[in-house]
Write an enzyme that holds these catalytic residues in place. Structure first.
Site, PDB file in Angstrom:
ATOM      1  CG  ASN A 165      -1.874   1.235   1.380  1.00 49.44           C
ATOM      2  OD1 ASN A 165      -1.823   2.097   0.414  1.00 49.44           O
ATOM      3  ND2 ASN A 165      -2.251   1.293   2.837  1.00 49.44           N
ATOM      4  CE  LYS A 201       0.041   3.522   4.894  1.00 46.73           C
ATOM      5  NZ  LYS A 201       0.122   3.453   6.175  1.00 46.73           N
ATOM      6  CD  GLU A 214      -2.803   5.866   6.801  1.00 53.80           C
ATOM      7  OE1 GLU A 214      -2.598   5.728   5.362  1.00 53.80           O
ATOM      8  OE2 GLU A 214      -1.784   5.259   7.490  1.00 53.80           O
ATOM      9  N   GLY A 245       2.766   2.949  10.398  1.00 58.51           N
ATOM     10  CA  GLY A 245       3.800   3.956  10.232  1.00 58.51           C
ATOM     11  C   GLY A 245       4.662   4.544  11.635  1.00 58.51           C
ATOM     12  CB  SER A 303       5.524  -1.075  11.798  1.00 54.36           C
ATOM     13  OG  SER A 303       5.232   0.313  12.013  1.00 54.36           O
TER      14      SER A 303
END
Ligand code: PGA
Length: 258
Positions: free
Chosen positions: A9, A11, A103, A179, A219
């Site tokens: 991903n 982002k 998110e 993250g 992570s």
């Protein structure tokens, strides 16, 4: 046995030229390590930003890599400025779409109801769904993680019929691990993955539960993927930061061979 799925991903990262470079590097390294066919059982998915989808689709043509979008509209088509429909994603070469990423829930106010609409549009238009669930730090501290995840699944997925649910991949992404460099411990990950599989078994039966892929996200990197992917109920990963680096991403794909 469930095969491994590794999805990257990206982002909101990578311009067009950066994106092209990253994809060529991933393909090159993946093919190098797969010259003996040892990675044939790993399903690799790339989820770049919307504008890159047609280009990445062309780049991965002829390889085993698959394409996913990171989001889709909850409307089918029409006067919804700035939105991207499921049909557009399919026409750009996507086989799947990520729905319910924390998110999107957190920064763009996506509720369980909106996510349910997105799930329905995707599944009815032949896109597979990578559906994200996960608790925040506060929810875990308040010992609410099980009920939060149960609610997220029930509200947006559990109305699906058996054949519809078969097109769902679940990603467990504890919000506090995304993250942040913090990763769920193998015990924490296994506990939640097992819980999710149990809920699916209750609702859809043993066979569906056994066939369901549940990915871990938060992570995940080459240094911890081995321990995570070795867990009984972890079937791969949804990778953010480490998916932006071809070496790290392909190392995660190679987890079982390392
Ligand atoms: P991360 O992101 O690997 O950078 O923590 C994972 C995700 O949000 O999908």
């Amino acid at each position: 046995m469930r095969n491994l799925i590794v999805a990257g991903n990206w982002k909101m990262n990578n311009t067009l030229s950066e994106s092209k470079k990253l994809v060529s590097e991933i393909i090159k390294k993946f093919q190098e390590y797969n010259s003996d066919g040892s990675l044939n059982n790993v399903k690799v998915i790339l989820a770049p930003p919307f504008p890159m989808l047609p280009i990445v689709s062309e780049q991965i043509e002829g390889t085993s890599l698959l394409l996913s979008a990171q989001n889709c509209s909850n409307k089918a088509k029409g006067a919804y400025t700035g939105e991207v429909s499921v049909d557009m994603l399919i026409s750009c070469g996507c086989q799947s779409v990520i729905i319910g990423h924390s998110e999107r829930r957190q920064y763009y106010g996506e509720t369980d109801e909106i996510l349910k609409e997105k799930v329905d549009l995707s599944i009815h238009s032949s896109l597979d769904v990578i559906f994200c669930v996960g608790e925040t730090q506060d929810e875990r501290q308040a010992d609410q993680h099980f009920e939060v995840i149960q609610r997220q699944l029930e509200k947006a997925l559990f109305h699906l019929s058996d054949s519809e649910f078969a097109k769902v991949i679940v990603a467990y992404e504890p919000v506090w691990a995304i993250g942040t460099g913090l990763t769920a411990t193998p015990e924490q990950a296994q506990e939640i993955h097992h819980f999710i599989r149990g809920l699916v078994e209750k609702k859809y039966g043993v066979e569906m539960a056994n066939n369901l892929h549940i990915l871990y996200g938060g992570s995940c990197k080459p240094s911890n993927s081995k321990d995570l992917f070795a867990l009984e109920d972890v079937d791969g990963g949804l990778i953010g930061g480490a998916a932006l680096d071809a070496d790290q991403f392909v190392d995660i794909i190679r987890t079982q061979n390392r």
